[in-house]
Design an enzyme around this catalytic site. Structure first.
Site, PDB file in Angstrom:
ATOM      1  N   ALA A 160       0.843  -1.198   0.000  1.00 46.06           N
ATOM      2  CA  ALA A 160       0.000   0.000   0.000  1.00 46.06           C
ATOM      3  C   ALA A 160       0.876   1.244   0.000  1.00 46.06           C
ATOM      4  O   ALA A 160       2.102   1.152  -0.126  1.00 46.06           O
ATOM      5  CB  ALA A 160      -0.912  -0.007   1.218  1.00 46.06           C
ATOM      6  N   ASN A 161       0.268   2.406   0.108  1.00 41.09           N
ATOM      7  CA  ASN A 161       1.022   3.656   0.234  1.00 41.09           C
ATOM      8  C   ASN A 161       0.329   4.550   1.249  1.00 41.09           C
ATOM      9  O   ASN A 161      -0.707   4.193   1.796  1.00 41.09           O
ATOM     10  CB  ASN A 161       1.163   4.338  -1.135  1.00 41.09           C
ATOM     11  CG  ASN A 161      -0.185   4.716  -1.719  1.00 41.09           C
ATOM     12  OD1 ASN A 161      -0.921   5.516  -1.152  1.00 41.09           O
ATOM     13  ND2 ASN A 161      -0.532   4.113  -2.854  1.00 41.09           N
ATOM     14  N   ARG A 162       0.907   5.716   1.513  1.00 41.11           N
ATOM     15  CA  ARG A 162       0.451   6.557   2.624  1.00 41.11           C
ATOM     16  C   ARG A 162      -0.638   7.558   2.260  1.00 41.11           C
ATOM     17  O   ARG A 162      -0.914   8.465   3.025  1.00 41.11           O
ATOM     18  CB  ARG A 162       1.643   7.315   3.216  1.00 41.11           C
ATOM     19  CG  ARG A 162       2.677   6.401   3.813  1.00 41.11           C
ATOM     20  CD  ARG A 162       3.745   7.185   4.550  1.00 41.11           C
ATOM     21  NE  ARG A 162       4.851   6.332   4.941  1.00 41.11           N
ATOM     22  CZ  ARG A 162       4.810   5.503   5.971  1.00 41.11           C
ATOM     23  NH1 ARG A 162       3.726   5.436   6.723  1.00 41.11           N
ATOM     24  NH2 ARG A 162       5.853   4.744   6.233  1.00 41.11           N
TER      25      ARG A 162
END
Ligand code: C5P
Length: 221
Positions: free
Chosen positions: A29-31
């Protein structure tokens, strides 16, 4: 009506990160928080647009007065976006993962002493580029985002050409700006006519300004 300039217009907004499964319990995932995209969906709805928000996993409540479609992966986000067409405008604010695990495991991958899983990656579809380059049923206005950490305007202009969208909203996400996950954003709107830099403002105000620009675009069309 004067205060509902987008009444009768259909708009799609993508928002949030995507989750790319590794196995049933793990993902890449990413932020991205989804804040900017959710704010845009709300701002467009406030101006009267019928908005479909296609969202990856976020901690945000579904906005009122908007049709929300929750997805996990980039592939699902593309499918949900295509299913939401036709639309007058599409705004791609999602931070789509560039890669997925080529073949996610059906069962939880076991930890084995000294034996590391060999995760092969595959490239995800580019949702913005796919919709921008539709030969039939392309929205009249396709807006992408460019999160850059250096040469912001130059890289964003290249992206405008590469993706074939109409506008790029460029923002500086170098770590010291606190944009990613934060509440403020400094953006530049790039299109065929030039660049417009907006002052540092809240993501809410960026959304309001962008929705006003979109209403201007459709005015008299
Ligand atoms: O290429 P890059 O990821 O920097 O492009 C960012 C823009 O493209 C954003 O508008 C993002 O929502 C969109 N995008 C997309 N699908 C991808 C990658 C990016 O829609 N797979």
């Amino acid at each position: 009506a004067e205060n509902k300039p987008l009444a009768g217009r259909k708009m799609i907004v993508t928002a949030g990160p995507t989750h790319e499964p590794i196995d049933p319990v793990r993902y890449i995932a990413n932020r991205s928080s989804g804040k900017q995209g959710y704010a845009i969906a709300r701002a467009l709805a406030k101006l009267g647009a019928a908005v479909t928000l296609v969202s990856g996993p976020t901690r945000l409540p579904e906005p009122e007065g908007v049709t929300s479609v929750q997805v996990e992966s980039a592939k699902d986000m593309l499918a949900a976006t295509e299913a939401a067409l036709p639309a007058d405008a599409a705004i791609f604010a999602a931070a789509v993962a560039d890669w997925r695990v080529a073949s996610a495991a059906d069962q939880k991958i076991k930890k084995q002493d000294g034996d590391l899983p060999d995760l092969k990656l595959a490239e995800n579809p580019d949702i913005l580029a796919t919709i921008s380059q539709l030969s039939e049923g392309r929205p009249n206005l396709v807006v992408g985002f460019a999160a850059e950490t250096q040469n912001v305007l130059e890289n964003a202009r290249l992206k405008l050409g590469r993706k074939k969208c109409d506008w790029i909203i460029a923002n500086d996400v170098s770590p010291e700006t606190g944009t990613f996950g934060g509440d403020d954003n400094r953006v530049h709107i790039l299109n065929g006519e030039g660049n417009q830099t907006l002052p540092l403002m809240s993501k809410e105000d960026v959304a309001t300004a962008l929705a006003a620009r979109i209403a201007e675009f459709f005015h008299g069309k």
